[in-house]
Structures are given as C-alpha cells and as structure tokens.
Design an enzyme around this catalytic site. Structure first.
Site, mmCIF file in Angstrom:
data_model
loop_
_atom_site.group_PDB
_atom_site.id
_atom_site.type_symbol
_atom_site.label_atom_id
_atom_site.label_comp_id
_atom_site.label_asym_id
_atom_site.label_seq_id
_atom_site.Cartn_x
_atom_site.Cartn_y
_atom_site.Cartn_z
ATOM 1 N N THR A 164 -1.701 1.832 -3.039
ATOM 2 C CA THR A 164 -2.153 0.728 -3.894
ATOM 3 C C THR A 164 -3.158 -0.142 -3.145
ATOM 4 O OG1 THR A 164 0.130 0.684 -4.670
ATOM 5 C CG2 THR A 164 -1.266 -1.111 -5.413
ATOM 6 N N LYS A 180 9.224 -1.307 -5.482
ATOM 7 C CA LYS A 180 9.932 -2.596 -5.481
ATOM 8 C C LYS A 180 9.353 -3.566 -6.504
ATOM 9 C CE LYS A 180 9.005 -2.974 -1.039
ATOM 10 N NZ LYS A 180 8.534 -1.616 -0.703
ATOM 11 N N GLN A 221 6.853 -3.497 2.335
ATOM 12 C CA GLN A 221 6.996 -2.332 3.224
ATOM 13 C C GLN A 221 8.437 -1.771 3.131
ATOM 14 O OE1 GLN A 221 5.206 -5.233 4.866
ATOM 15 N NE2 GLN A 221 3.511 -4.293 3.808
ATOM 16 N N ALA A 233 0.742 -4.976 1.739
ATOM 17 C CA ALA A 233 1.635 -4.534 0.661
ATOM 18 C C ALA A 233 0.837 -4.363 -0.630
ATOM 19 C CB ALA A 233 2.726 -5.577 0.443
ATOM 20 N N GLY A 234 1.372 -3.582 -1.540
ATOM 21 C CA GLY A 234 0.752 -3.431 -2.860
ATOM 22 C C GLY A 234 1.850 -3.223 -3.876
ATOM 23 N N HIS A 235 2.108 -4.240 -4.693
ATOM 24 C CA HIS A 235 3.211 -4.161 -5.660
ATOM 25 C C HIS A 235 2.655 -4.110 -7.081
ATOM 26 C CE1 HIS A 235 6.195 -5.983 -2.539
ATOM 27 N NE2 HIS A 235 5.731 -4.803 -2.221
ATOM 28 N N GLY A 294 8.178 2.137 2.604
ATOM 29 C CA GLY A 294 7.377 1.333 1.684
ATOM 30 C C GLY A 294 6.998 2.137 0.448
ATOM 31 N N ASP A 295 6.386 1.456 -0.508
ATOM 32 C CA ASP A 295 5.927 2.091 -1.754
ATOM 33 C C ASP A 295 7.079 2.679 -2.565
ATOM 34 O OD1 ASP A 295 3.289 1.586 -0.833
ATOM 35 O OD2 ASP A 295 3.376 3.435 0.340
ATOM 36 N N GLU A 296 8.259 2.097 -2.484
ATOM 37 C CA GLU A 296 9.413 2.638 -3.213
ATOM 38 C C GLU A 296 9.445 2.189 -4.672
ATOM 39 O OE1 GLU A 296 9.738 0.712 -0.497
ATOM 40 O OE2 GLU A 296 10.639 1.905 1.118
HETATM 41 P P1 IMP Z 1 -0.302 -2.399 9.025
HETATM 42 O O1 IMP Z 1 0.895 -3.026 8.385
HETATM 43 O O2 IMP Z 1 -1.549 -2.509 8.190
HETATM 44 O O3 IMP Z 1 -0.491 -2.827 10.440
HETATM 45 O O4 IMP Z 1 -0.018 -0.810 9.095
HETATM 46 C C1 IMP Z 1 0.983 -0.247 9.928
HETATM 47 C C2 IMP Z 1 1.631 0.955 9.253
HETATM 48 O O5 IMP Z 1 2.406 0.511 8.138
HETATM 49 C C3 IMP Z 1 0.649 1.974 8.680
HETATM 50 O O6 IMP Z 1 1.217 3.267 8.788
HETATM 51 C C4 IMP Z 1 0.541 1.594 7.215
HETATM 52 O O7 IMP Z 1 0.145 2.686 6.410
HETATM 53 C C5 IMP Z 1 1.983 1.176 6.951
HETATM 54 N N1 IMP Z 1 2.096 0.220 5.849
HETATM 55 C C6 IMP Z 1 1.839 -1.100 5.887
HETATM 56 N N2 IMP Z 1 2.082 -1.663 4.699
HETATM 57 C C7 IMP Z 1 2.514 -0.685 3.897
HETATM 58 C C8 IMP Z 1 2.970 -0.660 2.537
HETATM 59 O O8 IMP Z 1 3.032 -1.674 1.824
HETATM 60 N N3 IMP Z 1 3.353 0.555 2.061
HETATM 61 C C9 IMP Z 1 3.337 1.664 2.817
HETATM 62 N N4 IMP Z 1 2.933 1.690 4.096
HETATM 63 C C10 IMP Z 1 2.527 0.519 4.627
#
Ligand code: IMP
Length: 425
Positions: A299, A16, A224, A39-41, A12-14
């Site tokens: 984010t 996108k 993600q 997510a955070g875009h 994630g966080d690439e």
């Molecule tokens: P959850 O999706 O909040 O249940 O988190 C599960 C795992 O996925 C954790 O390690 C989070 O930090 C990671 N994660 C979830 N969404 C993102 C994202 O958009 N970017 C990076 N890591 C994420």
C-alpha cells in the site's frame, strides 16, 4: 471490552485497517502507538476506499476521537496531505485528532538518510519503505530528534534544529557523498507545520488516562507486525519501533492492567515485504496465484509482497510475545481456489524438529517448513457473514490454525468490505 488492542501478528499488511474500522463503529477512541507512514491501512466505506499511512483508521467514523501516540514518528507533510484528503471528501477532523506533543517528527533529512544508507548497504539492504522511519527513531534514541511540541515554540526550535541539520549534513556529504540540505528551507517548513498542526498537538497520555478511567471504549491500532518488532522480530530485517503489546504501553502511556483484550490479526496465509527470512515463502505458481488474486502489492511502496503458507511457528511466537486473548483471521476468501492448503506446523533444522521460532536470521534461513496438508473447500467463503455458513473444510482450516497458534478465533474477514465479516464470538 473497554480497551482492545488490534495488533499485526505476522509481518504487517494483515488487514488491520479494515478490522479497526469495523470495531471502531462502537468505539470512542482509535489510537495509534508505533511506526509512521511506513504503514498503509486500507478502509472501505460507503464513501469509497481510503488509504491511511499516518491517521488512525477510525477517522472515517464521525463520532471517533483519533489519537497519534508518542511512539509514532510523524511526517508532518504526510499528515497534512491526509487531513486535506479527508476534507476533500467532506470528512472533518477538527477536534477529532490529537497528535502527542511527545511524538517525534520525520524530517526531510531522515528521508534522505534512509535512502542513502539503504543504497550503501548494497546486498545487505533491509528493503525499508524509504520513508525516513529508521533515521527518525535513531535520532530519538540519540536525543537529537525534533518533537511535535517543539512546533509550539518555533523560535526556541531554531538553534536546536541548526545543530541537528549540521550534524546530518556532515553525514550526508562526508559519509555518503550526498548533497547538503538547506537549514532555512527546513525551518520554513517547520513554521508552516507549526501554523497548520499546532491545533492538533496535545497531551496524549493524560487524554488516554482520563478516557480509560471514564470507561471510554478504545481501540489501540497496531501498525506493522510482531515479526517486524525491533527486539522480537527477524533482526536486522525489522522496522525501528515496537509493533507489539509493549510498544502499545510505551507508545501511548498506557498501563498493562488497562488493556482488556489483545487481538492478533493474522492473514490466512503469510506475506512479507522487503528482505529477511521467510521460511514458508512460495517461489512457485501457487505463490503467484495468491499474490495476484489477493493483489499483494504494498500500500505504501507498491512493491510486490513475498507470499507463503500460514506459519504457525511464527503464530505461536507472536502469540507468546503479545498474549493474544483472541485471533482475527483475514483474507480467508483468497484461499477459496485451492484443492488443498498447507499449514506449517514446525520447522526442520539440522535434522531436528523445531517448534519455537529461532532468534537468529541466519538460523531461520536454514529452517525447512514441515507442513500439514488440509483439504480445500468447494464453495466460496467470499462474503460469508455467519460462521455456520462457512464450508466444512474452511471451518476445519480455521480451527486447525487456532489450535496450532493456541488462541481462539473471534473474527474472520471474508472480503474487504465492512459487512464481509464473521463475528465468531
Ligand atoms: P522501515 O519501517 O521503512 O524502516 O522498513 C523496515 C522493514 O519493515 C522493511 O522490510 C519494510 O518492508 C517493513 N515494513 C515497514 N512497514 C511495513 C508495513 O506497514 N507493512 C509491511 N512491511 C513493513
């Protein structure tokens, strides 16, 4: 290409959001298929910076229809806040947003349960974003989830909601010793969501089917990354959905033959947030330099991201499970300051060389990265827009990554703005 999937290829966080925004200039539809407001875009336009957690990144283009698929879990409060934020900046969303009637809602008890279960796990905590995402998907699988369509018939929702809230209150109070939530307060929220969101709720799979058939240009926006996939990621340190190409099919009701290209978005190095194995992680000054230079802080949660060199074992695995037709490489400019740059080509595991990504988190903890060292470049790549203007060594770095992963590079991002982009092919 008519239908392009843009998928996170690492953790994630690439970047996108920027890529989807650039591609959405020529697209009719941008559709999200998995995850939620974990997510955070980030998108930067002439109107400034936008951070979206739930809305598809195409919303800033006035011509685009934006779709939230059945595979997404929707926190209605977050969605309403994002819609209001757009309105404040004079971006209307009326008739440009469809939320699948089959998408599941993230309810207040999901957020509470996420927090309580993480706390209870202690050192074994996953490091979730705390947004209730895991509990919402767990309810979906347990068939006690509340779907967007239920907001359209609010009276029928009440008896179901009562059973579900009682169930979760029992867990919150008896298992975790927490405080029960008020059923009527939650129901009032549902009524408000029904008033404000009903106009957006619709039959996404039919819209997608008709749009593909009529030749509309569609961007499928991943959230993600492949290594956070519930099945294919570094379980249990994963999210609860499927950010991979299979998730795009089930999360939007698409058919495999309808996807024309699968674009894997890779950062030119690696990051991850939360717990779990990370073979190329840097615990030294170089890691700090990358983190600070690239502002690698979440984010969504603001947490510092863990940072490491590019891992092509991860890259090959990610390409295998997603079938990338092309790679997109982001944040190349972050590496401009280094005299030499490492790329992990394989792992050493118990005195053997491993090329394929192991499936067990504890095995991964024992893997040692085997690096190739490539020379850095002496002129910056930041802001470069033509492939011929890239310094020779930067080109060499990109080519080597592409070779190790086994997919051609189609786009290179050299900065956060739309025009800081190289279209290679
Ligand atoms: P959850 O999706 O909040 O249940 O988190 C599960 C795992 O996925 C954790 O390690 C989070 O930090 C990671 N994660 C979830 N969404 C993102 C994202 O958009 N970017 C990076 N890591 C994420």
């Amino acid at each position: 290409m008519a239908v392009s999937a843009v998928l996170g290829a690492q953790w994630g966080d690439e970047g996108k959001g920027k890529i989807v925004d650039v591609l959405a200039r020529d697209a009719d539809i941008v559709a999200r298929f998995s995850g939620g407001n974990n997510a955070g875009h980030t998108v930067i336009t002439e109107k400034g910076e936008f951070k979206f957690h739930l809305l598809p990144s195409g919303v800033v283009w006035p011509h685009s229809l934006n779709v939230i698929g059945n595979g997404v879990v929707v926190d209605p409060d977050v969605l309403l806040t994002e819609i209001a934020g757009l309105k404040q900046r004079d971006i209307g969303i009326e008739k440009r947003l469809v939320v699948s009637e089959r998408s599941h809602l993230v309810m207040p008890y999901h957020v509470v349960l996420d927090e309580l279960s993480e706390k209870a796990k202690g050192r074994e905590a996953i490091g979730t974003t705390g947004r209730g995402i895991g509990p919402a998907y767990a309810d979906k699988a347990s068939r006690i989830g509340i779907r967007a369509t239920e907001l359209l018939d609010i009276e029928a929702l009440f008896p179901r909601l009562e059973v579900v809230v009682n169930h979760h209150n029992a867990i919150i109070t008896k298992v975790y010793g927490g405080e029960a939530l008020d059923l009527l307060e939650i129901f009032e929220k549902c009524k408000l969501w029904s008033d404000k969101l009903s106009e957006y709720i619709g039959p996404v799979e039919h819209i997608m089917f008709d749009s593909v058939n009529s030749g509309k240009k569609i961007i499928i926006e991943g959230a993600q990354g492949a290594l956070l996939d519930l099945d294919h990621g570094t379980y249990p340190f994963v999210t609860s959905s499927h950010p991979t190409i299979g998730g795009a099919m089930t999360g939007l009701g698409l058919l495999p033959g309808q996807i024309d290209e699968v674009l894997g978005v890779f950062k030119a190095y690696s990051t991850r947030v939360g717990g779990g194995p990370f073979v190329t992680e840097l615990h030294d000054n170089t890691g700090d330099e990358i983190r600070n230079r690239a502002q690698e802080f979440g984010t969504t949660t603001g947490r510092p991201r863990r940072v490491g060199w590019f891992d092509s074992v991860v890259g090959r695995y990610s390409a295998r499970i997603n079938g990338y037709t092309d790679m997109i490489l982001t944040r190349l400019d972050v590496l401009d300051i280094f005299d030499s740059i490492k790329v992990c080509s394989s792992y050493e595991l118990d005195d053997t060389v491993v090329w394929d990504f192991p499936g067990n988190a504890s095995t991964l903890e024992r893997c040692i990265p085997i690096y190739e060292e490539l020379p850095g470049w002496d002129t910056p790549t930041a802001g470069v827009t033509k492939i011929d203007d890239l310094p020779k060594n930067a080109r060499r770095y990109v080519d080597r990554i592409s070779e190790l992963v086994g997919a051609p590079v189609k786009i290179i991002s050299t900065g956060p703005h739309r025009d800081e982009t190289i279209h290679v092919s």
